[in-house]
Design an enzyme around this catalytic site. Structure first.
Site, mmCIF file in Angstrom:
data_model
loop_
_atom_site.group_PDB
_atom_site.id
_atom_site.type_symbol
_atom_site.label_atom_id
_atom_site.label_comp_id
_atom_site.label_asym_id
_atom_site.label_seq_id
_atom_site.Cartn_x
_atom_site.Cartn_y
_atom_site.Cartn_z
ATOM 1 N N HIS A 11 0.845 -1.205 0.000
ATOM 2 C CA HIS A 11 0.000 0.000 0.000
ATOM 3 C C HIS A 11 0.873 1.245 0.000
ATOM 4 O O HIS A 11 1.299 1.719 1.058
ATOM 5 C CB HIS A 11 -0.922 -0.002 1.222
ATOM 6 C CG HIS A 11 -1.972 1.073 1.197
ATOM 7 N ND1 HIS A 11 -3.328 0.803 1.118
ATOM 8 C CD2 HIS A 11 -1.878 2.422 1.229
ATOM 9 C CE1 HIS A 11 -4.004 1.930 1.113
ATOM 10 N NE2 HIS A 11 -3.140 2.938 1.177
ATOM 11 N N HIS A 13 1.080 4.995 -2.406
ATOM 12 C CA HIS A 13 0.688 5.836 -3.540
ATOM 13 C C HIS A 13 1.950 6.420 -4.164
ATOM 14 O O HIS A 13 2.756 7.048 -3.462
ATOM 15 C CB HIS A 13 -0.225 6.964 -3.062
ATOM 16 C CG HIS A 13 -1.491 6.476 -2.431
ATOM 17 N ND1 HIS A 13 -2.685 6.403 -3.120
ATOM 18 C CD2 HIS A 13 -1.748 6.015 -1.183
ATOM 19 C CE1 HIS A 13 -3.631 5.933 -2.311
ATOM 20 N NE2 HIS A 13 -3.078 5.687 -1.130
ATOM 21 N N HIS A 189 -9.795 1.416 -0.291
ATOM 22 C CA HIS A 189 -9.614 2.190 0.942
ATOM 23 C C HIS A 189 -10.928 2.212 1.724
ATOM 24 O O HIS A 189 -11.967 2.590 1.183
ATOM 25 C CB HIS A 189 -9.227 3.639 0.617
ATOM 26 C CG HIS A 189 -7.815 3.812 0.156
ATOM 27 N ND1 HIS A 189 -7.330 3.226 -0.999
ATOM 28 C CD2 HIS A 189 -6.785 4.516 0.692
ATOM 29 C CE1 HIS A 189 -6.050 3.570 -1.148
ATOM 30 N NE2 HIS A 189 -5.696 4.348 -0.138
ATOM 31 N N GLU A 192 -10.796 4.148 7.377
ATOM 32 C CA GLU A 192 -9.714 5.066 7.725
ATOM 33 C C GLU A 192 -10.345 6.361 8.230
ATOM 34 O O GLU A 192 -10.506 6.571 9.419
ATOM 35 C CB GLU A 192 -8.812 5.317 6.510
ATOM 36 C CG GLU A 192 -7.652 6.254 6.781
ATOM 37 C CD GLU A 192 -6.926 6.696 5.517
ATOM 38 O OE1 GLU A 192 -5.800 7.197 5.649
ATOM 39 O OE2 GLU A 192 -7.485 6.576 4.403
ATOM 40 N N ASP A 270 1.994 3.962 2.944
ATOM 41 C CA ASP A 270 0.942 4.845 2.414
ATOM 42 C C ASP A 270 1.489 5.987 1.568
ATOM 43 O O ASP A 270 1.588 5.870 0.347
ATOM 44 C CB ASP A 270 0.074 5.351 3.566
ATOM 45 C CG ASP A 270 -1.308 5.814 3.114
ATOM 46 O OD1 ASP A 270 -1.663 5.604 1.938
ATOM 47 O OD2 ASP A 270 -2.040 6.360 3.956
ATOM 48 N N ASP A 271 1.806 7.125 2.185
ATOM 49 C CA ASP A 271 2.401 8.290 1.506
ATOM 50 C C ASP A 271 3.580 8.740 2.357
ATOM 51 O O ASP A 271 3.511 9.768 3.043
ATOM 52 C CB ASP A 271 1.377 9.431 1.384
ATOM 53 C CG ASP A 271 0.101 9.007 0.656
ATOM 54 O OD1 ASP A 271 0.098 9.011 -0.582
ATOM 55 O OD2 ASP A 271 -0.881 8.673 1.343
#
Length: 322
Positions: A11, A13, A189, A192, A270-271
């Site tokens: 996961h 991006h 997603h 969250e 994630d990011d």
């Protein structure tokens, strides 16, 4: 320390993994002012909407096929340097269109970056095409259609990302039908920004093999049991969850509770630079903040490979490298 452990990430991006130093170099290259969004080597945002705004602004400095090859190769080289053997990158053909590059050139650039990284380090990578909720169902259906028709061996999954508060999962069901019929792996997603109901909706409507985050399922004990019984894999990103204030601190984060309840969990970033983290840090958090031993961390890594959107021959080869 977890430096000796092999790592897997399901996961992440792609634009969200852009190293600030590379972003600054790109901004200078194109004479784009991003001083409101990148200061002293740190991305600047204060809540989820402003994070999305910052993310979009940072993405503007990556404009050509070569820019995307460089970004992809740079991130995968970072992962390979910490012992990562497999990565899945979340990409958006819509973004390629919005910046005027076009979806095909955007994906081609990312693919070239994957090939370069594999040639230099041996890291395997695949792409998950995502639709973005805040652009509406038609846009998401378009992304699914693109992924289904791309005939690109690197594109192996489909996702739904963006602002989780926009619409219900049923609004995007057709996109997942298209992706499923094309043989793509499904992840979404949920759980969250929104609560346990978004995870329930996802299981009812899409029945994906994986869920991005899913951590707020902990609010519903029956739902946690359902996830465990179904074998649905959660792509957990603890550092992201704390940065976005999904949970106030690591002590209250449910990663360990979910694993103890029999839910299949994996660790991702994630990011990463947006959330002051990295896959290296996420693995270290698993050991230091959550108290997992090497064997338990290896179990989560193995779960990641077992749930990866790859052909079986590649999966066997990767499992052998563990």
């Amino acid at each position: 320390m977890t430096s000796h452990l092999k790592k897997v990430e399901l996961h992440c991006h792609l634009e969200g993994a852009a190293p600030p130093a590379l972003t600054l170099s790109q901004a200078r290259k194109y004479n784009i002012d991003i001083s409101d969004y990148l200061r002293n080597g740190v991305y600047v945002w204060h809540d989820f909407p402003s994070f999305l705004e910052c993310y979009d602004k940072v993405s503007e400095v990556y404009q050509t096929e070569e820019d995307y090859a460089l970004l992809t190769e740079t991130y995968l080289a970072e992962l390979a340097g910490i012992g990562t053997i497999y990565s899945e990158l979340i990409v958006s053909p819509d973004h390629g269109k919005r910046i005027g590059l076009g979806a095909d050139a955007y994906i081609a650039g990312v693919g070239e970056g994957i090939r370069r990284a594999k040639a230099s380090s041996g890291i395997e990578a695949r792409l998950i095409v995502t639709g973005e909720r805040h652009f509406g169902p038609e846009s998401v259906i378009g992304a699914a259609d693109y992924a289904a028709k791309a005939n690109n061996p690197l594109i192996t999954g489909f996702n739904l990302a963006g602002d989780e508060r926009m619409g219900r999962v049923i609004d995007y069901a057709l996109a997942f039908d298209i992706a499923r019929d094309a043989g793509l792996g499904l992840t979404i997603h949920a759980g969250e920004v929104c609560g346990a109901f978004s995870v329930s909706d996802t299981l009812d409507v899409v029945r994906p093999s994986r869920i991005g985050h899913g951590v707020r399922a902990i609010e519903d004990a029956d739902l946690v049991k359902r996830l465990a019984d179904m074998g649905t894999v959660l792509e957990v990103c603890p550092g992201s969850n704390i940065a976005l204030k999904v949970f106030p601190d690591f002590e209250s984060h449910p990663l360990r509770k979910l694993k103890q309840a029999g839910v299949k969990v994996t660790i991702s970033s994630d990011d990463p630079p947006f959330f002051h983290t990295s896959l290296k840090r996420e693995y270290e958090l698993a050991a230091n903040a959550f108290g997992f031993g090497d064997t338990e961390i290896d179990e989560m890594t193995r779960t990641g490979l077992e749930a990866a959107f790859v052909d079986e021959a590649t999966r066997r080869e990767l499992l052998g490298r563990l």
